[in-house]
Motif scaffolding. Sequence first.
Motif, PDB file in Angstrom:
ATOM      1  N   ALA A 155       0.830  -1.204   0.000  1.00 47.34           N
ATOM      2  CA  ALA A 155       0.000   0.000   0.000  1.00 47.34           C
ATOM      3  C   ALA A 155       0.867   1.257   0.000  1.00 47.34           C
ATOM      4  O   ALA A 155       0.554   2.236  -0.685  1.00 47.34           O
ATOM      5  N   GLU A 156       1.978   1.233   0.746  1.00 48.70           N
ATOM      6  CA  GLU A 156       2.895   2.377   0.747  1.00 48.70           C
ATOM      7  C   GLU A 156       3.510   2.580  -0.628  1.00 48.70           C
ATOM      8  O   GLU A 156       3.595   3.704  -1.124  1.00 48.70           O
ATOM      9  N   ALA A 157       3.940   1.503  -1.257  1.00 52.41           N
ATOM     10  CA  ALA A 157       4.536   1.592  -2.587  1.00 52.41           C
ATOM     11  C   ALA A 157       3.517   2.098  -3.602  1.00 52.41           C
ATOM     12  O   ALA A 157       3.846   2.906  -4.476  1.00 52.41           O
ATOM     13  N   GLU A 158       2.281   1.643  -3.468  1.00 52.79           N
ATOM     14  CA  GLU A 158       1.221   2.087  -4.371  1.00 52.79           C
ATOM     15  C   GLU A 158       0.960   3.587  -4.199  1.00 52.79           C
ATOM     16  O   GLU A 158       0.771   4.311  -5.172  1.00 52.79           O
ATOM     17  N   ALA A 159       0.983   4.051  -2.955  1.00 54.12           N
ATOM     18  CA  ALA A 159       0.723   5.462  -2.678  1.00 54.12           C
ATOM     19  C   ALA A 159       1.855   6.345  -3.191  1.00 54.12           C
ATOM     20  O   ALA A 159       1.618   7.482  -3.616  1.00 54.12           O
ATOM     21  N   LEU A 160       3.085   5.827  -3.159  1.00 52.36           N
ATOM     22  CA  LEU A 160       4.233   6.620  -3.607  1.00 52.36           C
ATOM     23  C   LEU A 160       4.455   6.563  -5.111  1.00 52.36           C
ATOM     24  O   LEU A 160       5.152   7.406  -5.657  1.00 52.36           O
ATOM     25  N   ALA A 161       3.879   5.571  -5.772  1.00 51.58           N
ATOM     26  CA  ALA A 161       4.070   5.412  -7.223  1.00 51.58           C
ATOM     27  C   ALA A 161       3.411   6.574  -7.949  1.00 51.58           C
ATOM     28  O   ALA A 161       2.344   7.048  -7.556  1.00 51.58           O
ATOM     29  N   PRO A 162       4.055   7.053  -9.025  1.00 51.76           N
ATOM     30  CA  PRO A 162       3.447   8.142  -9.788  1.00 51.76           C
ATOM     31  C   PRO A 162       2.148   7.666 -10.425  1.00 51.76           C
ATOM     32  O   PRO A 162       2.056   6.540 -10.900  1.00 51.76           O
ATOM     33  N   LYS A 163       1.170   8.526 -10.374  1.00 53.15           N
ATOM     34  CA  LYS A 163      -0.130   8.193 -10.943  1.00 53.15           C
ATOM     35  C   LYS A 163      -0.046   8.274 -12.452  1.00 53.15           C
ATOM     36  O   LYS A 163       0.537   9.195 -13.016  1.00 53.15           O
ATOM     37  N   LYS A 164      -0.653   7.288 -13.150  1.00 58.53           N
ATOM     38  CA  LYS A 164      -0.685   7.304 -14.614  1.00 58.53           C
ATOM     39  C   LYS A 164      -1.780   8.259 -15.060  1.00 58.53           C
ATOM     40  O   LYS A 164      -2.847   8.334 -14.462  1.00 58.53           O
ATOM     41  N   SER A 165      -1.497   8.969 -16.135  1.00 58.37           N
ATOM     42  CA  SER A 165      -2.525   9.840 -16.693  1.00 58.37           C
ATOM     43  C   SER A 165      -3.572   8.969 -17.371  1.00 58.37           C
ATOM     44  O   SER A 165      -3.288   7.843 -17.757  1.00 58.37           O
ATOM     45  N   PRO A 166      -4.795   9.462 -17.541  1.00 59.73           N
ATOM     46  CA  PRO A 166      -5.821   8.661 -18.208  1.00 59.73           C
ATOM     47  C   PRO A 166      -5.392   8.246 -19.611  1.00 59.73           C
ATOM     48  O   PRO A 166      -5.727   7.174 -20.072  1.00 59.73           O
ATOM     49  N   LYS A 167      -4.634   9.105 -20.286  1.00 59.49           N
ATOM     50  CA  LYS A 167      -4.189   8.783 -21.637  1.00 59.49           C
ATOM     51  C   LYS A 167      -3.234   7.601 -21.607  1.00 59.49           C
ATOM     52  O   LYS A 167      -3.310   6.695 -22.437  1.00 59.49           O
ATOM     53  N   ALA A 168      -2.335   7.558 -20.624  1.00 62.07           N
ATOM     54  CA  ALA A 168      -1.370   6.464 -20.509  1.00 62.07           C
ATOM     55  C   ALA A 168      -2.057   5.185 -20.071  1.00 62.07           C
ATOM     56  O   ALA A 168      -1.616   4.104 -20.403  1.00 62.07           O
ATOM     57  N   ALA A 169      -3.146   5.293 -19.342  1.00 64.54           N
ATOM     58  CA  ALA A 169      -3.845   4.116 -18.856  1.00 64.54           C
ATOM     59  C   ALA A 169      -4.748   3.514 -19.921  1.00 64.54           C
ATOM     60  O   ALA A 169      -5.349   2.482 -19.704  1.00 64.54           O
ATOM     61  N   GLY A 170      -4.850   4.152 -21.088  1.00 65.26           N
ATOM     62  CA  GLY A 170      -5.646   3.598 -22.172  1.00 65.26           C
ATOM     63  C   GLY A 170      -7.108   3.980 -22.098  1.00 65.26           C
ATOM     64  O   GLY A 170      -7.950   3.304 -22.658  1.00 65.26           O
ATOM     65  N   SER A 171      -7.416   5.065 -21.434  1.00 67.71           N
ATOM     66  CA  SER A 171      -8.793   5.501 -21.318  1.00 67.71           C
ATOM     67  C   SER A 171      -9.297   6.006 -22.661  1.00 67.71           C
ATOM     68  O   SER A 171      -8.593   6.696 -23.382  1.00 67.71           O
ATOM     69  N   LYS A 172     -10.558   5.682 -22.980  1.00 69.77           N
ATOM     70  CA  LYS A 172     -11.134   6.147 -24.246  1.00 69.77           C
ATOM     71  C   LYS A 172     -11.448   7.638 -24.204  1.00 69.77           C
ATOM     72  O   LYS A 172     -11.560   8.265 -25.226  1.00 69.77           O
ATOM     73  N   THR A 173     -11.578   8.196 -23.000  1.00 72.35           N
ATOM     74  CA  THR A 173     -11.938   9.595 -22.892  1.00 72.35           C
ATOM     75  C   THR A 173     -10.723  10.499 -22.747  1.00 72.35           C
ATOM     76  O   THR A 173     -10.860  11.698 -22.581  1.00 72.35           O
ATOM     77  N   ALA A 174      -9.527   9.954 -22.793  1.00 69.73           N
ATOM     78  CA  ALA A 174      -8.317  10.756 -22.620  1.00 69.73           C
ATOM     79  C   ALA A 174      -8.184  11.755 -23.752  1.00 69.73           C
ATOM     80  O   ALA A 174      -8.390  11.444 -24.912  1.00 69.73           O
ATOM     81  N   GLY A 175      -7.836  12.971 -23.413  1.00 71.53           N
ATOM     82  CA  GLY A 175      -7.602  14.000 -24.419  1.00 71.53           C
ATOM     83  C   GLY A 175      -8.871  14.605 -24.976  1.00 71.53           C
ATOM     84  O   GLY A 175      -8.844  15.269 -25.995  1.00 71.53           O
ATOM     85  N   LYS A 176     -10.017  14.394 -24.335  1.00 75.91           N
ATOM     86  CA  LYS A 176     -11.270  14.955 -24.823  1.00 75.91           C
ATOM     87  C   LYS A 176     -11.814  15.952 -23.817  1.00 75.91           C
ATOM     88  O   LYS A 176     -11.573  15.856 -22.630  1.00 75.91           O
ATOM     89  N   THR A 177     -12.566  16.892 -24.326  1.00 71.89           N
ATOM     90  CA  THR A 177     -13.210  17.868 -23.465  1.00 71.89           C
ATOM     91  C   THR A 177     -14.549  17.315 -23.010  1.00 71.89           C
ATOM     92  O   THR A 177     -14.931  16.216 -23.388  1.00 71.89           O
ATOM     93  N   ALA A 178     -15.284  18.087 -22.237  1.00 69.05           N
ATOM     94  CA  ALA A 178     -16.587  17.643 -21.745  1.00 69.05           C
ATOM     95  C   ALA A 178     -17.571  17.438 -22.900  1.00 69.05           C
ATOM     96  O   ALA A 178     -18.534  16.697 -22.773  1.00 69.05           O
ATOM     97  N   THR A 179     -17.330  18.073 -24.031  1.00 73.59           N
ATOM     98  CA  THR A 179     -18.228  17.901 -25.172  1.00 73.59           C
ATOM     99  C   THR A 179     -17.900  16.661 -25.971  1.00 73.59           C
ATOM    100  O   THR A 179     -18.618  16.299 -26.883  1.00 73.59           O
ATOM    101  N   GLY A 180     -16.786  16.003 -25.662  1.00 77.86           N
ATOM    102  CA  GLY A 180     -16.424  14.782 -26.356  1.00 77.86           C
ATOM    103  C   GLY A 180     -15.527  15.007 -27.553  1.00 77.86           C
ATOM    104  O   GLY A 180     -15.187  14.078 -28.256  1.00 77.86           O
ATOM    105  N   LYS A 181     -15.141  16.258 -27.818  1.00 78.56           N
ATOM    106  CA  LYS A 181     -14.275  16.536 -28.956  1.00 78.56           C
ATOM    107  C   LYS A 181     -12.820  16.391 -28.532  1.00 78.56           C
ATOM    108  O   LYS A 181     -12.451  16.714 -27.419  1.00 78.56           O
ATOM    109  N   ALA A 182     -12.000  15.939 -29.452  1.00 80.25           N
ATOM    110  CA  ALA A 182     -10.584  15.752 -29.151  1.00 80.25           C
ATOM    111  C   ALA A 182      -9.902  17.094 -28.975  1.00 80.25           C
ATOM    112  O   ALA A 182     -10.184  18.046 -29.700  1.00 80.25           O
ATOM    113  N   LEU A 183      -8.993  17.169 -27.999  1.00 78.92           N
ATOM    114  CA  LEU A 183      -8.262  18.404 -27.754  1.00 78.92           C
ATOM    115  C   LEU A 183      -7.191  18.663 -28.803  1.00 78.92           C
ATOM    116  O   LEU A 183      -6.874  19.792 -29.107  1.00 78.92           O
TER     117      LEU A 183
END
Length: 109
Positions: A37-65
């Motif tokens: 748990a300590e190692a998990e808390a200290l690990a850098p958080k992945k951005s949604p884009k790096a995690a493979g999220s389909k919504t990464a790089g989009k605005t609230a309207t759904g258009k690509a940035l």
Amino acid sequence: MSTDDKRIREFAYQIWESEGKPEGEESRHWEMARKLAEAEALAPKKSPKAAGSKTAGKTATGKALDGQGAAAKPKPAAKAKPASAAKVVPQGEKPAEKKPRAPRKPSAT
């Protein structure tokens, strides 16, 4: 109970299960879980884009940035046939015989 305590409890339970639910190992499992748990808390958080999220790089309207839209999406890789896939041969026909491979020459390196 804090979020950290809940996470440690989850890790300890997973460790306990993975080891076959042994008795008398609670303190060792708890210590291992605390370190995880300590190692998990200290690990850098992945951005949604790096995690493979389909919504990464989009605005609230759904258009690509980036302005590229759907053209920027990578194509899925083609699935390869397993090497052991057998060909179906109609009844009454002989399967084609494979030619033997020539032996490899030793490399010059």
